[in-house]
Design a protein around this motif. Structure first.
Motif, PDB file in Angstrom:
ATOM      1  N   SER A   7       0.725 -33.347  -1.004  1.00 35.07           N
ATOM      2  CA  SER A   7       0.774 -32.679   0.381  1.00 35.07           C
ATOM      3  C   SER A   7       1.250 -33.758   1.237  1.00 35.07           C
ATOM      4  O   SER A   7       1.737 -33.462   2.594  1.00 35.07           O
ATOM      5  CB  SER A   7      -0.513 -32.201   0.693  1.00 35.07           C
ATOM      6  OG  SER A   7      -1.241 -33.550   0.664  1.00 35.07           O
ATOM      7  N   ARG A  44       0.432 -24.036   3.056  1.00 31.38           N
ATOM      8  CA  ARG A  44       0.703 -25.496   2.828  1.00 31.38           C
ATOM      9  C   ARG A  44       1.477 -26.171   3.999  1.00 31.38           C
ATOM     10  O   ARG A  44       2.626 -25.620   4.402  1.00 31.38           O
ATOM     11  CB  ARG A  44       1.690 -25.780   1.819  1.00 31.38           C
ATOM     12  CG  ARG A  44       1.118 -25.401   0.436  1.00 31.38           C
ATOM     13  CD  ARG A  44       0.254 -26.518  -0.174  1.00 31.38           C
ATOM     14  NE  ARG A  44      -0.756 -25.883  -0.992  1.00 31.38           N
ATOM     15  CZ  ARG A  44      -1.071 -26.466  -2.104  1.00 31.38           C
ATOM     16  NH1 ARG A  44      -0.456 -27.571  -2.623  1.00 31.38           N
ATOM     17  NH2 ARG A  44      -1.938 -26.051  -2.958  1.00 31.38           N
ATOM     18  N   ASN A  63       2.947 -28.909   4.605  1.00 28.40           N
ATOM     19  CA  ASN A  63       4.028 -29.873   4.296  1.00 28.40           C
ATOM     20  C   ASN A  63       5.284 -29.045   3.586  1.00 28.40           C
ATOM     21  O   ASN A  63       6.257 -29.658   3.407  1.00 28.40           O
ATOM     22  CB  ASN A  63       3.786 -30.840   3.221  1.00 28.40           C
ATOM     23  CG  ASN A  63       3.160 -30.248   1.748  1.00 28.40           C
ATOM     24  OD1 ASN A  63       2.496 -29.322   1.852  1.00 28.40           O
ATOM     25  ND2 ASN A  63       3.738 -30.896   0.803  1.00 28.40           N
TER      26      ASN A  63
END
Ligand SMILES: Cc1cc2nc3c(=O)[nH]c(=O)nc-3n(C[C@H](O)[C@H](O)[C@H](O)COP(=O)(O)OP(=O)(O)OC[C@H]3O[C@@H](n4cnc5c(N)ncnc54)[C@H](O)[C@@H]3O)c2cc1C
Length: 486
Positions: A29, A148, A150
């Motif tokens: 991440s 997510r 990222n």
């Protein structure tokens, strides 16, 4: 979403099918990740997958040894046994991870996962969500990727070209009519297959072999591109994108009939309708020669109609819309292009022969499928080897890298489109010369013409739009396939 200010990433993944999505889900991440899809993110072969995904889940009645054996038999022993072993051993983990994402695999009356049977399998081992497993998996994976922080997901972003630069890769990306240069230390190709190389295919419109052609241009090793699977039971009409009638229908007891309404598989293979796909497709072509007719049927009308509607709701509805009721009558079928076993050569961690370049899913050649893919091993391959690519990148990403200096792509100054009919001509050459039983003489003639087309596209002054990029990819893949078989 538009491309934001940041032009450099740690990882760029080209492709948002199961392979690209699972890579994204397993990347650390802390890494800045960009995932690109050339059309909307649900338009891919993964979303079309019907039958299901192999998992050696029922360890009381099944084993990795049996699955490996079945995979090797279907692949005519040309598989990479090490890669098959990884595939099989990690299948349980793959299933568990999907279930954790919320994938709703069907269960039996006792609440156990319902494992179905398909051609070439010696055990019931296919997890499925009715007959639209791919869509269910893609939806759940996409939802997880969107969580997510990222990972940036960019739809309608066509990668037109990729160049290796010091310490990474630069990509020329066309989005909203504008070209951008985006760079990353690691590039993962997850661009899927090349079905659109053929007149008739089950593949979605995105399957034009872009990643394979770009990897080849950069000097990556490509292997076994001529190993193409022709599925025996696509609905027979004159549409380019053929509707597939899943292997699972034969697994559930359907018969194959010739133009006289007679079963014929006993003349070609003792496994009858449950022989692997290449054997069945070849049997159909030989039977066509014997009867002089292209009329073939799949018949499951002898099974209980409520069971069929419940087990194959999507196939049932789609066939009804095409004027056929599978619970009552035989369905016209014929083989068509379905899957690519070869591709960009990779090792057990999806590393290509170029440093920092990875390939996962259908565009890659892990060697698991050998000459012919065993049904339902493909979603699994994308998921298992997508995760492995991510693990390798996570390990390497900690090492300090060079500052990336983007490649100076030439501006797109030309206005001319490629000659009309270019793609049609490529498709017709491939359909005639490299169908179920390849024709060497036509392949040699086709190769000469494909070479001319490829030269024109490489050196002509054309606008760099989707039509151009895809035609260039198709011509490159056709060139590689025909060169391999001559
Ligand atoms: C009708 C059908 C049924 C199937 N049934 C099954 C089944 O039951 N079980 C099974 O295991 N397998 C099945 N398969 C095979 C399996 O679905 C595919 O092999 C697998 O899903 C491929 O996944 P992938 O992630 O490699 O590629 P895909 O899912 O095809 O994704 C490719 C991605 O690459 C992107 N892309 C391509 N080129 C570019 C570019 N130039 N720039 C940006 N993005 C690009 C596309 O937009 C797309 O997001 C089936 C296939 C079909 C067609």
């Amino acid at each position: 979403m538009q491309v934001n200010e940041v032009e450099n990433y740690d990882v760029i993944i080209v492709g948002g099918g199961v392979a690209g999505l699972n890579t994204a889900l397993h990347l650390d991440s802390r890494l800045r990740v960009l995932l690109l899809c050339k059309r909307e993110s649900t338009l891919c072969n993964s979303s079309l997958a019907q039958g299901g995904m192999v998992s050696v889940y029922d360890e009381a009645n099944d084993s990795c040894a049996l699955h490996i054996e079945d995979t090797m038999i279907a692949g005519r022993g040309e598989n990479n046994r090490e890669a098959v072993t990884v595939l099989s051993r990690e299948s349980h983990l793959a299933a568990d991870e999907l279930i954790a994402l919320g994938v709703d695999f069907d269960r039996d009356e006792q609440g156990n996962y319902h494992l179905t049977l398909e051609g070439g399998h010696s055990r019931h081992r296919i997890l499925h969500h009715k007959d639209s497993t791919g869509r269910e998996i893609v939806d759940k994976m996409l939802a997880a990727v969107r969580q997510r922080e990222n990972v940036e997901l960019l739809d309608n972003a066509l990668v037109c070209d990729i160049k290796q630069i010091a310490g990474g890769y630069s990509l020329n990306v066309l989005q909203g009519g504008e070209h951008r240069t985006l760079s990353a230390r690691f590039c993962v190709l997850a661009t899927g297959g090349l079905g659109r190389l053929y007149q008739y295919t089950t593949n979605s419109a995105i399957a034009t072999g872009d990643g394979i052609a770009m990897a080849y241009q950069m000097g990556a090793r490509i292997r076994n591109l001529s190993y193409i699977q022709f599925h025996p039971t696509a609905f027979h009409n004159d549409k380019r994108e053929c509707f597939l009638i899943s292997e699972a229908v034969r697994g559930s007891g359907a018969y194959l009939l010739n133009c006289h309404g007679k079963r014929f598989m006993d003349r070609y293979d003792e496994r009858l309708e449950l022989a692997p796909r290449d054997v069945v497709s070849q049997a159909i072509m030989k039977e066509q020669e014997a009867t002089g007719s292209k009329d073939f049927y799949l018949d499951i009308s002898h099974k209980d109609s409520d069971y069929l509607r419940g087990r194959f709701p999507m196939i049932y509805t789609n066939l009804l819309e095409r004027g056929f009721d599978l619970t009552k009558e035989p369905i016209p079928i014929y083989p068509c292009q379905h899957y690519l076993m070869g591709g960009i050569d990779v090792d057990l961690y999806s590393r290509t022969t170029l440093d920092g370049l990875y390939a996962v899913g259908e565009c890659s050649h892990t060697g698991v499928h050998g000459r012919n893919r065993l049904a339902s091993n493909s979603l699994l391959e994308g998921i298992v080897f997508g995760r492995r690519a991510a693990l390798d990148i996570n390990e390497r990403a900690g090492q300090s890298g060079e500052e990336l200096r983007p490649y100076p792509f030439k501006p797109d100054v030309y206005t001319a489109d490629i000659p009309k009919g270019t793609r049609t001509e490529i498709r017709s050459i491939m359909q005639r010369s490299h169908f179920v039983l390849p024709n060497r003489q036509l392949a040699e003639e086709g190769f000469i013409r494909i070479n001319d087309i490829r030269f024109l596209l490489e050196h002509g002054q054309f606008r760099q739009n989707a039509d151009y990029v895809e035609a260039r990819s198709l011509a490159t893949c056709a060139y590689l396939i025909l060169r391999e078989i001559m």
